[in-house]
Design a protein around this motif. Structure first.
Motif, PDB file in Angstrom:
ATOM      1  N   ASP A  14       0.913  -1.317  -0.072  1.00  0.00           N
ATOM      2  CA  ASP A  14       0.107   0.005  -0.046  1.00  0.00           C
ATOM      3  C   ASP A  14       0.971   1.223   0.055  1.00  0.00           C
ATOM      4  OD1 ASP A  14      -2.010  -1.732  -0.036  1.00  0.00           O
ATOM      5  OD2 ASP A  14      -2.570  -1.471   2.227  1.00  0.00           O
ATOM      6  N   ALA A  15       1.880   1.431   0.818  1.00  0.00           N
ATOM      7  CA  ALA A  15       2.753   2.448   0.806  1.00  0.00           C
ATOM      8  C   ALA A  15       3.403   2.904  -0.366  1.00  0.00           C
ATOM      9  CB  ALA A  15       3.901   2.168   2.185  1.00  0.00           C
ATOM     10  N   ALA A  16       3.729   1.560  -1.145  1.00  0.00           N
ATOM     11  CA  ALA A  16       4.420   1.991  -2.340  1.00  0.00           C
ATOM     12  C   ALA A  16       3.448   1.843  -3.592  1.00  0.00           C
ATOM     13  CB  ALA A  16       5.453   0.867  -2.839  1.00  0.00           C
ATOM     14  N   GLY A  17       2.258   1.994  -3.304  1.00  0.00           N
ATOM     15  CA  GLY A  17       1.210   2.073  -4.189  1.00  0.00           C
ATOM     16  C   GLY A  17       1.187   0.945  -5.192  1.00  0.00           C
ATOM     17  N   ILE A  18       1.484  -0.356  -4.715  1.00  0.00           N
ATOM     18  CA  ILE A  18       1.253  -1.409  -5.595  1.00  0.00           C
ATOM     19  C   ILE A  18       0.092  -2.259  -5.408  1.00  0.00           C
ATOM     20  CG2 ILE A  18       2.716  -3.650  -5.976  1.00  0.00           C
ATOM     21  CD1 ILE A  18       5.010  -2.740  -4.425  1.00  0.00           C
TER      22      ILE A  18
END
Lengths: 493, 447
Positions: free
Chosen positions: B110-114
């Protein structure tokens, strides 16, 4: 007292004895070394030696004998009724030993003092938990009989250890006193000490003999056990290898021997031409420069552990032989095969053949070559018709040594040759197909003796018979090879 | 050649002109020479192929993929009672920790937007090694104060993900493999781009203990190296004094008689006895008869000592023999006893040669596998043995046996491990042999 402490005390005693003996000798000579028979340190060493050797000998002897004596007396105390059903005396004694060891770790004095006292149920199950906490896990609750036996075992052991300490230290002190008493300037200390050292040297040299004896006796004993359970004619002349741990196995050495010899043959077919030609080239043709580099490089092959060759066979040679030879020709689909193991083993043997042959070719007198050149022979004609015939016995010896290595090799065949024994009822085609997986004597020794083994069943014991056969074959080849090489060397020296 | 000797058949033509027969003989000469050269080259080629194959397969074992994951140590999962009592918290097994890691991977995604279609949180957690929950549990139990916080952890990636970056696993094979899915590979790629997954040098391969069949990524050589080291200590402590004493006796003191002959023949034969036979000896005498523990370095060391002894005695005797008699005669001449001559003069002069032989013998013992299989060194051992002297009675494995052990496992990642372990073994052997060569170069004296 633990043995380590006894040894430490003895060492301290010996050190004290050394100083005391040395001082006494010097004193008896009136402080003048020239009046003494030996150098002062020899007097000290003599005292130290007399302290250590008998005491340590006793210590070792006692530690070896005591356990079996105690066990015998304990085993006699166990009522015959307690044995039977699913347990045997051996299993029970193992339990007794473990419980006794656990009790030692727990430190029992607070529990029960008299071994005869009948322990209660709760106490025994509580004890089982306590033992579990010090790492002695037991499958079931301790039977009262086992507990009593364990207690008397423990007591007897403590007793024995106490007397051992007294006896060993006593012998040490006696030795010290006796050696100190005889020490004076006339005493021939150096001769005594040197005789002691010589005895030590002889003992070390005898270890080689003891090893051989150990090998032969241990295998003979178990092999005899095996042949009391399995017919020896079946073992040597049967044609089937099918061990079955539920019993009724066929355990014949012929299929294994076939695999061993076949793989060794392929290995020699690879190693002998390459090794021999390499030796000829390096000793007769190569420039000194090439020789200094190429010879050690080839000999590196001999220094590589066999497990490395095994992995090489498993992940590189096996798949290549399968994909480029066996599958296209439609004669096999297994990566582990006689050819895989044979080729890799051949590579391993190249330096054996080459360096031994190299030595032998170099030992052929130069005069023989010069004579041949003088008659107009070319270099290769000289080699083929003069050098090789002269060196032939030595080369045959080298090949025999290589063959003995090949027969006894284990890791390459474990990883490269497969686990299925040759099957004589499937016809000759499969027997001689080099791309078929096949197993050897050494592989089966490993597989019968690793994992859970039961040393009473013929399926396990057969490994000793196999080992003895292997030992006899390789020993025969070695003796023959050494005899030939030695005989040959004498001819030109 | 024969016709040269024949009388009455004078050779036709000039000696300087090559006739057909000379040409044939010269061609045979050239051919023979070529065969020899080919044989030498084949030998060298075999060496090169062997080394290249091992290094090619094993070099990647020293690099490993790691995933950095922010794990939230949820109090309600790990310490329901809230007492922070390690005894209570220890009741949560590793299965309780696995979901936290999976959630952590999800957070990292989520943090990396994957976003990857068809990948559950549990599936995302699958890219982390199965060893990670145990690692996390150990950490939490020793630091209960960190409960409730989010901590960044670096875990090993699972063996298949690691294999993907080493080219062993592809999307095609992953589709057929129940241990890894193509989506997980996509996730691994994305995490790598985001910097949460990296491949770096893997010290734990050398220091960690062995791991089970399911987690090749965590398997290491620590116990094996220690076990081999202990065995070498035993061999050194026994084989050096015994070997040197035996060679001194045989070379300097032994009278020429039947017994000495028997000992000598015996030693040269022992050097050629197959190593597996020594394994049988060890099993029968040291384990079954003397009752020493299985899998212990002491037994391995004893067996290897017996095996190495003849290989030490032979070069030691050669080294003693190389000391010229004039040294002995000079010492005897000034009044030294025979024993003093040997120990004060001959032995120090022979020491470099003896040492060289010893190191080479130790090298052979280090690489020996077969006898160790029989005395139970193949066992799966995860605990490090304790320091000597107690440690030599603890279960351990040995370097070559660990290699064998890994070749017997089904996961192809273990082939990489085994080859890597061989590189370690060969490096040790290389160091030992180079030391031996240097010693010889530095101290060898020609008389």
């Amino acid at each position: 007292m633990p043995a380590l402490w006894i040894v430490a005390i003895l060492l301290a005693l010996a050190a004290a004895g050394y100083l005391a003996g040395r001082a006494r000798a010097i004193r008896s000579a009136g402080g003048d070394r020239r009046n003494m028979h030996s150098l002062p340190s020899y007097y000290g060493a003599n005292v130290a030696m007399t302290v250590l050797i008998p005491a340590l000998g006793l210590l070792v002897l006692w530690s070896l004998i005591q356990p079996s004596l105690i066990e015998r007396s304990i085993a006699d105390d166990i009522p015959a009724a307690a044995i039977g059903g699913d347990t045997t005396l051996d299993l029970m004694m193992a339990d007794v030993r473990r419980v006794a060891g656990g009790l030692d770790q727990l430190g029992t004095p607070t529990l029960i003092t008299k071994p005869a006292e009948a322990p209660s149920e709760e106490f025994l199950s509580g004890l089982r938990e306590d033992l579990g906490s010090v790492g002695v896990a037991l499958a079931s609750d301790i039977a009262p009989g086992v507990f009593r036996a364990a207690r008397s075992y423990q007591l007897a052991e403590a007793n024995g250890r106490f007397w051992m300490t007294i006896a060993v230290l006593g012998v040490g002190v006696l030795g010290l006193a006796a050696a100190y008493a005889v020490t004076n300037r006339e005493f021939r200390a150096r001769n005594v000490v040197e005789r002691g050292i010589l005895a030590g040297l002889i003992l070390c040299a005898l270890i080689a003999i003891l090893t051989t004896l150990g090998i032969v006796l241990s295998m003979l004993f178990e092999t005899q056990n095996f042949f009391s359970q399995y017919s020896w004619t079946e073992f040597f002349f049967g044609l089937e290898w099918a061990p079955d741990f539920r019993g009724n196995s066929s355990l014949s050495i012929i299929p294994l021997l076939w695999g061993t010899l076949y793989i060794s043959l392929i290995a020699l077919l690879v190693a002998v031409p390459i090794g021999l030609f390499a030796a000829i080239y390096l000793s007769e043709y190569a420039s000194p420069r090439m020789r200094t580099y190429a010879k050690p490089m080839i000999e590196v092959l001999a220094g590589i552990p066999t497990i490395v060759y095994g992995l090489f066979a498993l992940i590189t040679v096996g798949p290549i032989l399968r994909d480029y030879f066996a599958l296209p020709m439609g004669i096999g689909e297994s990566a582990s095969s006689v050819a895989t193991a044979g080729v890799v083993m051949g590579v391993m043997l190249i330096p054996f053949v080459s360096s031994l042959s190299d030595d032998i070719i170099n030992a052929v007198p130069q005069a023989m070559r010069d004579g041949s050149f003088g008659l107009g022979a070319t270099h290769s004609e000289t080699i083929r018709q003069v050098v090789i015939p002269a060196a032939l016995p030595g080369i045959v010896g080298a090949i025999l040594l290589a063959a003995s290595r090949a027969i006894g090799e284990t890791m390459i065949v474990v990883l490269g040759a497969g686990a299925a024994a040759a099957q004589f009822n499937r016809g000759l085609g499969e027997l001689v197909n080099p791309f078929e997986a096949m197993t050897t004597v050494t592989v089966k020794i490993v597989s019968q003796l690793t994992g859970d083994t039961d040393f009473a069943s013929p399926e396990t014991l057969v490994a000793f018979a196999l080992g003895l056969t292997l030992f006899v074959i390789t020993l025969g080849l070695n003796v023959l090879a050494l005899y030939i090489v030695r005989k040959y060397r004498e001819q030109y020296e | 050649m024969t016709d040269i000797a024949m009388p009455g058949a004078p050779r036709k033509g000039s000696l300087l002109v090559r006739d057909a027969r000379t040409a044939r003989r010269n061609a045979a000469e050239a051919r023979f020479r070529t065969y020899g050269l080919i044989a030498v080259l084949l030998g060298l080629l075999a060496l090169v192929v062997l080394v290249v194959s091992i290094i090619g397969n094993g070099a990647s074992a020293f690099r490993q993929s790691y995933v950095t994951v922010p794990v939230t140590l949820l109090e309600e999962k790990l310490d329901k009672s809230g007492t922070r009592d390690p005894a209570v918290m220890a009741k949560v097994s590793t299965f309780g920790y696995a979901p936290l890691i999976a959630a952590g991977v999800q957070d990292a995604m989520d943090a990396a937007g994957i976003e990857i279609e068809g990948l559950s949180t549990k599936g995302a957690g699958g890219i982390v090694s199965k060893d990670a929950p145990a690692q996390l549990r150990d950490f939490v139990l020793s630091n209960p104060g960190l409960l409730g916080q989010t901590v960044d952890f670096t875990f090993l990636a699972s063996g298949r993900i690691d294999g993907y970056f080493k080219g062993r696993v592809t999307a095609q094979t992953a589709a057929l493999d129940k241990n890894v899915s193509p989506e997980q590979l996509l996730l691994a790629d994305a995490l790598k781009e985001a910097g949460a997954l990296e491949t770096r040098f893997n010290w734990s391969f050398i220091t960690a203990p062995d791991a089970s069949d399911q987690r090749p990524e965590a398997a290491g050589l620590g116990v094996a190296i220690l076990g081999s080291f202990y065995m070498m200590l035993v061999v050194l402590a026994l084989a050096l004094p015994i070997g040197v004493a035996a060679s001194i006796y045989l070379e300097e003191f032994a009278p020429k008689n039947r017994i000495t002959d028997v000992i000598e023949v015996n030693i040269s034969n022992l050097a050629a006895v197959p190593s597996i036979v020594f394994g049988i000896l060890g099993l029968a005498i040291f384990i079954n008869f003397a009752g020493l523990p299985q899998s212990a370095p002491i037994v391995g060391g004893l067996v290897l000592t017996l095996m190495t002894l003849p290989r030490i005695i032979i070069p030691s005797r050669a080294a003693l023999q190389a000391v010229p008699p004039s040294i002995r005669e000079a010492a005897l001449g000034v009044g030294a006893s025979k024993m003093q001559t040997v120990f004060h003069h001959v032995l120090p002069l022979a020491a470099p040669g003896i040492l060289t032989g010893l190191i080479i013998g130790l090298g052979q013992a280090l690489g020996e596998t077969a006898p160790l299989l029989l005395i139970g060194m193949v066992a799966f051992v995860r605990e490090y043995p304790s320091p000597p002297i107690d440690g030599i009675f603890d279960p351990a494995t040995a370097l070559p046996v660990q290699i064998f052990n890994w070749t017997q496992r089904s996961d192809p990642a273990f082939v990489e491990r085994a080859s890597g372990a061989i590189i370690v073994l060969l490096i040790f052997l290389l160091i030992m042999n180079l030391t031996a060569i240097l010693l010889r170069r530095r101290f060898e004296r020609r008389w």
